[in-house]
Design a protein around this motif. Structure first.
Motif, PDB file in Angstrom:
ATOM      1  N   ASP A  33      82.407  60.790  35.647  1.00 25.55           N
ATOM      2  CA  ASP A  33      81.366  59.889  35.137  1.00 25.55           C
ATOM      3  C   ASP A  33      81.816  59.224  33.845  1.00 25.55           C
ATOM      4  O   ASP A  33      82.455  59.847  32.989  1.00 25.55           O
ATOM      5  CB  ASP A  33      80.076  60.671  34.884  1.00 25.55           C
ATOM      6  CG  ASP A  33      79.503  61.262  36.165  1.00 25.55           C
ATOM      7  OD1 ASP A  33      79.792  60.705  37.243  1.00 25.55           O
ATOM      8  OD2 ASP A  33      78.781  62.275  36.079  1.00 25.55           O
ATOM      9  N   GLN A  34      81.453  57.958  33.720  1.00 26.74           N
ATOM     10  CA  GLN A  34      81.839  57.209  32.533  1.00 26.74           C
ATOM     11  C   GLN A  34      80.771  57.299  31.447  1.00 26.74           C
ATOM     12  O   GLN A  34      79.618  57.665  31.701  1.00 26.74           O
ATOM     13  CB  GLN A  34      82.091  55.740  32.894  1.00 26.74           C
ATOM     14  CG  GLN A  34      83.313  55.530  33.780  1.00 26.74           C
ATOM     15  CD  GLN A  34      83.662  54.067  33.929  1.00 26.74           C
ATOM     16  OE1 GLN A  34      82.800  53.200  33.885  1.00 26.74           O
ATOM     17  NE2 GLN A  34      84.948  53.786  34.099  1.00 26.74           N
ATOM     18  N   LEU A  35      81.191  56.959  30.231  1.00 20.60           N
ATOM     19  CA  LEU A  35      80.273  56.932  29.099  1.00 20.60           C
ATOM     20  C   LEU A  35      79.445  55.651  29.136  1.00 20.60           C
ATOM     21  O   LEU A  35      79.427  54.939  30.140  1.00 20.60           O
ATOM     22  CB  LEU A  35      81.072  57.024  27.795  1.00 20.60           C
ATOM     23  CG  LEU A  35      81.850  58.325  27.569  1.00 20.60           C
ATOM     24  CD1 LEU A  35      82.693  58.214  26.310  1.00 20.60           C
ATOM     25  CD2 LEU A  35      80.899  59.519  27.459  1.00 20.60           C
ATOM     26  N   ASP A  36      78.785  55.345  28.037  1.00 18.97           N
ATOM     27  CA  ASP A  36      77.969  54.136  27.965  1.00 18.97           C
ATOM     28  C   ASP A  36      78.815  52.896  28.236  1.00 18.97           C
ATOM     29  O   ASP A  36      80.011  52.857  27.934  1.00 18.97           O
ATOM     30  CB  ASP A  36      77.317  54.018  26.588  1.00 18.97           C
ATOM     31  CG  ASP A  36      76.327  55.150  26.339  1.00 18.97           C
ATOM     32  OD1 ASP A  36      75.848  55.724  27.332  1.00 18.97           O
ATOM     33  OD2 ASP A  36      76.063  55.457  25.160  1.00 18.97           O
ATOM     34  N   ALA A  37      78.167  51.888  28.775  1.00 20.22           N
ATOM     35  CA  ALA A  37      78.872  50.665  29.159  1.00 20.22           C
ATOM     36  C   ALA A  37      79.571  50.013  27.972  1.00 20.22           C
ATOM     37  O   ALA A  37      80.679  49.479  28.107  1.00 20.22           O
ATOM     38  CB  ALA A  37      77.890  49.682  29.798  1.00 20.22           C
ATOM     39  N   ASP A  38      78.951  50.061  26.793  1.00 18.56           N
ATOM     40  CA  ASP A  38      79.561  49.438  25.608  1.00 18.56           C
ATOM     41  C   ASP A  38      80.864  50.133  25.226  1.00 18.56           C
ATOM     42  O   ASP A  38      81.847  49.468  24.862  1.00 18.56           O
ATOM     43  CB  ASP A  38      78.587  49.477  24.429  1.00 18.56           C
ATOM     44  CG  ASP A  38      77.386  48.576  24.640  1.00 18.56           C
ATOM     45  OD1 ASP A  38      77.477  47.667  25.497  1.00 18.56           O
ATOM     46  OD2 ASP A  38      76.357  48.781  23.963  1.00 18.56           O
ATOM     47  N   ASP A  39      80.877  51.469  25.300  1.00 16.02           N
ATOM     48  CA  ASP A  39      82.091  52.217  24.964  1.00 16.02           C
ATOM     49  C   ASP A  39      83.212  51.912  25.948  1.00 16.02           C
ATOM     50  O   ASP A  39      84.366  51.720  25.558  1.00 16.02           O
ATOM     51  CB  ASP A  39      81.801  53.721  24.960  1.00 16.02           C
ATOM     52  CG  ASP A  39      80.821  54.117  23.875  1.00 16.02           C
ATOM     53  OD1 ASP A  39      80.814  53.446  22.822  1.00 16.02           O
ATOM     54  OD2 ASP A  39      80.064  55.086  24.082  1.00 16.02           O
ATOM     55  N   MET A 230      90.701  55.449  23.380  1.00 20.24           N
ATOM     56  CA  MET A 230      89.273  55.640  23.137  1.00 20.24           C
ATOM     57  C   MET A 230      88.641  56.305  24.353  1.00 20.24           C
ATOM     58  O   MET A 230      89.050  56.050  25.488  1.00 20.24           O
ATOM     59  CB  MET A 230      88.602  54.285  22.863  1.00 20.24           C
ATOM     60  CG  MET A 230      88.977  53.681  21.523  1.00 20.24           C
ATOM     61  SD  MET A 230      88.177  52.076  21.201  1.00 20.24           S
ATOM     62  CE  MET A 230      89.228  50.975  22.174  1.00 20.24           C
ATOM     63  N   PRO A 231      87.654  57.166  24.142  1.00 20.11           N
ATOM     64  CA  PRO A 231      87.050  57.875  25.274  1.00 20.11           C
ATOM     65  C   PRO A 231      86.269  56.932  26.184  1.00 20.11           C
ATOM     66  O   PRO A 231      85.547  56.050  25.708  1.00 20.11           O
ATOM     67  CB  PRO A 231      86.125  58.890  24.599  1.00 20.11           C
ATOM     68  CG  PRO A 231      85.776  58.260  23.289  1.00 20.11           C
ATOM     69  CD  PRO A 231      87.006  57.513  22.863  1.00 20.11           C
ATOM     70  N   THR A 232      86.424  57.146  27.483  1.00 15.83           N
ATOM     71  CA  THR A 232      85.689  56.334  28.459  1.00 15.83           C
ATOM     72  C   THR A 232      84.915  57.191  29.452  1.00 15.83           C
ATOM     73  O   THR A 232      84.076  56.665  30.180  1.00 15.83           O
ATOM     74  CB  THR A 232      86.658  55.422  29.238  1.00 15.83           C
ATOM     75  OG1 THR A 232      87.652  56.232  29.888  1.00 15.83           O
ATOM     76  CG2 THR A 232      87.343  54.434  28.310  1.00 15.83           C
ATOM     77  N   THR A 233      85.197  58.495  29.514  1.00 19.35           N
ATOM     78  CA  THR A 233      84.526  59.359  30.489  1.00 19.35           C
ATOM     79  C   THR A 233      83.868  60.545  29.791  1.00 19.35           C
ATOM     80  O   THR A 233      84.245  60.928  28.678  1.00 19.35           O
ATOM     81  CB  THR A 233      85.518  59.895  31.536  1.00 19.35           C
ATOM     82  OG1 THR A 233      86.442  60.801  30.909  1.00 19.35           O
ATOM     83  CG2 THR A 233      86.298  58.753  32.173  1.00 19.35           C
ATOM     84  N   ARG A 234      82.898  61.128  30.480  1.00 16.01           N
ATOM     85  CA  ARG A 234      82.202  62.293  29.934  1.00 16.01           C
ATOM     86  C   ARG A 234      83.136  63.502  29.860  1.00 16.01           C
ATOM     87  O   ARG A 234      82.978  64.350  28.981  1.00 16.01           O
ATOM     88  CB  ARG A 234      80.978  62.609  30.784  1.00 16.01           C
ATOM     89  CG  ARG A 234      79.941  61.495  30.781  1.00 16.01           C
ATOM     90  CD  ARG A 234      78.631  61.929  31.403  1.00 16.01           C
ATOM     91  NE  ARG A 234      77.689  60.820  31.450  1.00 16.01           N
ATOM     92  CZ  ARG A 234      76.941  60.424  30.424  1.00 16.01           C
ATOM     93  NH1 ARG A 234      77.038  61.070  29.268  1.00 16.01           N
ATOM     94  NH2 ARG A 234      76.112  59.411  30.533  1.00 16.01           N
TER      95      ARG A 234
END
Length: 326
Positions: A33-39, A230-234
């Motif tokens: 799962d990915q993080l917030d769309a902005d991140d 930069m982090p993109t996933t949970r």
């Protein structure tokens, strides 16, 4: 000779296998799962811009010949990294990883250095759990934050050198003073050096910190941050959070152990079940074996009224216990 060759091959295979496991695990963290769309958008934009610069610069490099092409490709790689850093949001994610890696890498380099220069193979860890030396981790984080700040302001090399020297000296002074004041302990002292400034700061090591900061800012930090990204996933966020929790617990437990060691030396009994557990599982023998370069209480180097080390007739430093007895 044959056994040595077998050992070298075995060591190479172990290292290669370890690297593959790390790469596989890092790729696995990038899934899920990915993080917030902005991140995610920020990270993807930075990577896309970097790849565009790399493609453009590599096209220019192909027009060169011989060594010129090789240097042009290296320049293209540097330009791509610089472009990525221009879009990078430096935050807790990168800081935790840099502290984690810096604590281990610094410890490894120090132990190899001591083995090569003094023939010492003593344990020089700084925490009760794991192969970590937090002073190097803090140094790596401090140099990264400062280097990132100075880079964006176009600082010159001499400015990076001076700032790194000052920060390194302050870090050593604070760490040494804290250990001495709160735990009556020391891991190093520069009292025997002619260029000492304080017990924990010397001019030669300020120069070392300056050169280290310059090399870190110009060569190591950019590519390290590029690799961390930069982090993109949970998965990435959860993993780094767990690492941070572990490191905080490690530091806290180390402080508790040092505090109880000082209390035991002063004859203070445990006040509760937890302190009793600490005394049982992290005894004086454990502390002495774990932190072999650490001197606590009357095992610290003895000094005279002028703050100079006291030596015996053979030129060896006396401990406070020996100095007091004599």
């Amino acid at each position: 000779m044959f056994l040595s060759l077998i050992f070298v091959v075995f060591l190479f295979l172990v290292v290669q296998g370890f690297v593959r496991v790390v790469v596989f695990f890092w790729d696995w963290l990038s899934g899920g799962d990915q993080l917030d769309a902005d991140d995610v958008e920020r990270a993807e934009t930075a990577l896309e811009e970097s790849e565009d610069v790399l493609e453009r610069e590599l096209a220019r490099a192909e027009r060169q010949r011989g060594l010129g092409r090789l240097f042009a490709r290296w320049h293209a790689s540097n330009e791509a990294v610089d472009e990525y850093l221009d879009h990078l949001h430096l935050g807790w994610y990168q800081v935790v990883i840099i502290f984690f890696v810096g604590s281990m890498a610094g410890l490894l380099i120090e132990e190899v250095w001591m083995l090569a220069t003094a023939g010492l193979t003593e344990s020089r860890v700084g925490l009760v759990w794991g192969p970590f030396s937090p002073l190097y981790g803090l140094g790596a984080v401090a140099l990264t934050l400062l280097g990132f700040f100075l880079r964006r302001r176009g600082a010159k090399n001499w400015q990076v050198f001076l700032v790194s020297a000052v920060v390194g000296g302050l870090l050593e002074q604070f760490a040494g003073w804290s250990m001495s004041t709160f735990f009556d302990a020391e891991s190093w002292t520069y009292l025997g050096l002619p260029d000492r400034i304080t017990q924990w700061v010397a001019w030669r090591f300020l120069v070392f910190w300056g050169l280290l900061g310059l090399a870190w800012c110009r060569a190591v930090m950019p590519r390290l941050l590029y690799q961390i990204g930069m982090p993109t996933t949970r998965r990435q966020a959860v993993f780094v959070t767990l690492v941070a929790v572990y490191l905080v617990a490690d530091v806290a437990m180390t402080l508790v152990c040092f505090n109880r060691k000082s209390a035991r030396d002063a004859g203070v009994p445990p006040a509760n079940a937890f302190e009793q557990w600490v005394d049982t599982n992290y005894s004086d023998e454990f502390i002495a074996g774990r932190f072999e370069n650490l001197k606590i209480g009357d095992q610290r180097d003895a000094v005279d009224e002028n703050g100079n080390l006291i030596y015996d007739e053979n030129g060896n430093t006396l401990t406070e216990a020996e100095g007091g007895a004599r």
